[in-house]
Structure formats: C-alpha cells, structure tokens
Design an enzyme around this catalytic site. Structure first.
Site, PDB file in Angstrom:
ATOM      1  CE  LYS A   1      15.898  26.205  79.837  1.00 10.67           C
ATOM      2  NZ  LYS A   1      14.975  26.777  80.773  1.00 10.67           N
TER       3      LYS A   1
ATOM      4  N   GLY B   1       4.661  27.940  78.842  1.00 12.24           N
ATOM      5  CA  GLY B   1       4.387  26.537  79.128  1.00 12.24           C
ATOM      6  C   GLY B   1       2.910  26.206  79.278  1.00 12.24           C
ATOM      7  CG  ASN B   2       0.023  29.231  80.586  1.00  7.88           C
ATOM      8  OD1 ASN B   2       0.800  29.623  79.721  1.00  7.88           O
ATOM      9  ND2 ASN B   2      -0.922  30.000  81.086  1.00  7.88           N
TER      10      ASN B   2
ATOM     11  CE  LYS C   1       7.360  34.532  81.272  1.00 11.67           C
ATOM     12  NZ  LYS C   1       7.926  33.592  80.310  1.00 11.67           N
TER      13      LYS C   1
ATOM     14  CE  LYS D   1       7.928  31.532  76.179  1.00 12.29           C
ATOM     15  NZ  LYS D   1       8.355  31.627  77.547  1.00 12.29           N
TER      16      LYS D   1
END
Ligand code: ADP
Ligand code: MG
Length: 311
Positions: free
Chosen positions: A128, A12-13, A273, A211
């Site tokens: 989600k 996101g960043n 992740k 993602k």
C-alpha cells in the site's frame, strides 16, 4: 420494512480529498445517513481515510524534516489522528442533520484499534503506497529507518506499508453498548488503528488495514443485518467499463467467487469490497451486503437499486 442493524462503510467520495472538500462532502454524507436513521434503522458508520492519512503522514514527515526534534509519527498514530479528524467532521454534521429533522440522538466517534496478526503474510509483502513522492536519497534514508520504499512508475519513490487482515476489534464492547442504547457510532475509521497484542499491551503496527475488510469484521462482530458499502458506483458490473458491461442487481456467494476468479473486479478498488462482502455474508444466513452509491443508500436498502450479495 423491519428495522435493520446496518454497518455503513463510507468510501472516498463521502469525504473528499482535502479540508474544504471534506467539509462540503460530509454535509451530503450526513443526509444519506440521516435517511436511514429516520427510517428507524440502527446505524453504525465506518469510513476510509486514504487522502487524509496521506496528508497527515506528509505533514508529520515535513515537520520532522524542518524541525528534527519532532520525531516522525508512526503510521498507527497517523491513522489515529485521521480517525479523530474525520470523526469530528462526521459526528458534527450528522448531529446537525438529525436535529434539522427533529431527531435527537447522540453521535460519537470511537477511536478504534484493530488487532492484526504479526505473522500476516502482508508484512513480508507491503503493497500500500502512502505519503508523498521522494528522491532516491530520501528513500534511502527511509529504508535505513526500517521503512520499505518502492519506485512508483517512474514518478519517484514512495513508502509502502503492509495491509494485513483485521482479526479483532479492541473496542467492540464499547461500540456494541452504544449501538444497543440506540446511539449512532462512528468506528473503525480508516480500517482501524492496526495493533498487535504483546502481553498486556497493544503495539501499533506500521500498516494500514483495508476499510472494507474492517467494516465487514465490524458488521460480523455486531451481528448486523446489513453491510452497506457506499462508493462511487450505483451497481457492481461485470466487464466493467467495456462495451459489454453488465450491471448486477444481485449475486450469490458462489457467483461472486466465480466473478472474482474471472477477474471482473479491480484489485485495490472493487475487489476488496466484494471479498469483504463475501466474508460478512458467509458468517450467517440471512445477512446481506449492499454495494451502491452514497446518494442511493435509502433506495438500496429498500431493494430498489444497488448490488446485493447474499448466501
Ligand atoms: P472507495 O473510496 O469507495 O473505496 P474505490 O475507488 O476504492 O472507492 O472503489 C470503487 C471503484 O471501483 C469504482 O468507482 C469503480 O471505478 C471501480 N471498479 C472496479 N471494478 C469495478 C466493477 N467491476 N464494477 C464497478 N466498479 C468497479
Ligand atoms: Mg477503496
């Protein structure tokens, strides 16, 4: 250093939360990517889309509320729109950054569909949250349309969608052809557009794919050497945020499994992740996953920082 095939998953960043933020963020992101291209690595880029797909979903829902003739856009269409919009900004700024360094390479975005299993258990347990907060009456209307809603910590109702696992990438041959030709590709944006096979058709699913998992699948199918997950932290930590926090330089698959069981990684942020990295690393020996900060990608691939996961 030997030239590597690298899939970079942008968090996101790397993109910011709204249009002006994204325009500024992609300039910085393009520099981090150009650093790796300049070193001679083959680079494929994927990215998240949380704030963007939320914005598009709200905009389309509001359009329908104000003008009922515009029917609401399905989630799969919203993901497709977000891939186009984010891909445009990324390909444009990466192209410029490369040209500024005297590198002329085509950069393009592939609108990517990712197959999911209609029987994935995620569909019976959507988790989600997406879109804006709604009143009980609005949530009731959504439920009647077949969309699940939950009450979110006293702040109102929100729609929730399933987050199924990616099985296959429909456009993988196109992506591979461009990569093998030395071109830079942006693919699987927002985890890819979730689709389900139906005879000769692909039907959009009301879901969003994580993602990090989609990027691991992309790296596996491209037989990449590295999956680099760029996020907001330089290293993965044990006892994250506590006084006894330990930053990790590396971990084996076995250690990662143990740390997951011990609950070191928050679900919805670091856990996917780590799990995605474990899936990628276990598919063949020699490949590695690196988790680090956007600005540290170049140092990370040289082994100077970040957290490496290996077999
Ligand atoms: P992205 O948009 O890059 O996917 P996320 O917010 O989903 O970013 O995940 C990254 C965040 O995970 C970090 O900013 C950090 O706050 C959080 N996090 C949770 N557990 C850990 C941990 N054990 N080590 C490091 N960061 C962690
Ligand atoms: Mg995330």
């Amino acid at each position: 250093m030997k030239k590597k095939k690298v899939v970079i998953a942008l968090g996101g960043n790397a993109l910011g939360n709204n249009l002006p933020e994204q325009m500024a963020a992609v300039k910085k992101t393009a520099k981090a990517i150009a650093d790796l291209v300049e070193e001679g690595h083959q680079v494929v880029i994927s990215h998240g889309n949380g704030p963007q797909v939320g914005m598009i979903h709200i905009a389309m829902a509001e359009l329908n509320r104000l003008y009922p003739n515009f029917t609401p856009a399905p989630m799969s269409v919203c993901v497709g729109m977000s891939q186009g919009y984010i891909g445009y900004d990324l390909q444009n700024s990466i192209r410029t950054e490369l040209l500024n360094r005297g590198i002329s390479k085509p950069v393009s975005t592939i609108i990517t569909q990712v197959c999911v299993d209609p029987y994935d258990e995620a569909f019976s347990n959507p988790t989600k949250p997406i879109g804006r907060f709604m009143s009980a009456e609005e949530a009731h209307i959504e439920e009647k349309r077949g969309n699940h809603c939950i009450e979110d910590a006293g702040r109102g109702f929100r729609r929730v969608v399933a987050s199924p696992k990616p099985l296959d990438i429909v456009e993988i041959d196109a992506i591979r052809t461009l990569v093998n030709d030395g071109q830079i590709v942006i693919a699987c944006g927002g985890g890819g557009i979730p689709v389900m096979r139906q005879d000769n058709g692909l039907r959009g699913a009301s879901a969003v794919i994580d993602k990090d998992f989609a990027s691991a699948k992309l790296a596996e199918l491209l037989d990449a050497d590295y999956l680099i997950i760029l996020t907001a932290v330089e290293k993965v930590a044990l006892n994250y945020g506590k006084p006894n926090q330990i930053l990790l330089d590396e971990m084996t698959l076995e250690e990662a499994k143990k740390y997951c069981e011990e609950g070191h990684f928050a679900s919805g942020s670091m856990l996917p992740k780590i799990q995605a990295s474990m899936e990628f690393v276990s598919h063949r020996s020699g490949c590695r996953a690196l988790i680090t900060k956007l600005e540290k990608a170049k140092e990370g691939i040289l082994g100077k920082t970040g957290t490496i996961l290996h077999q």
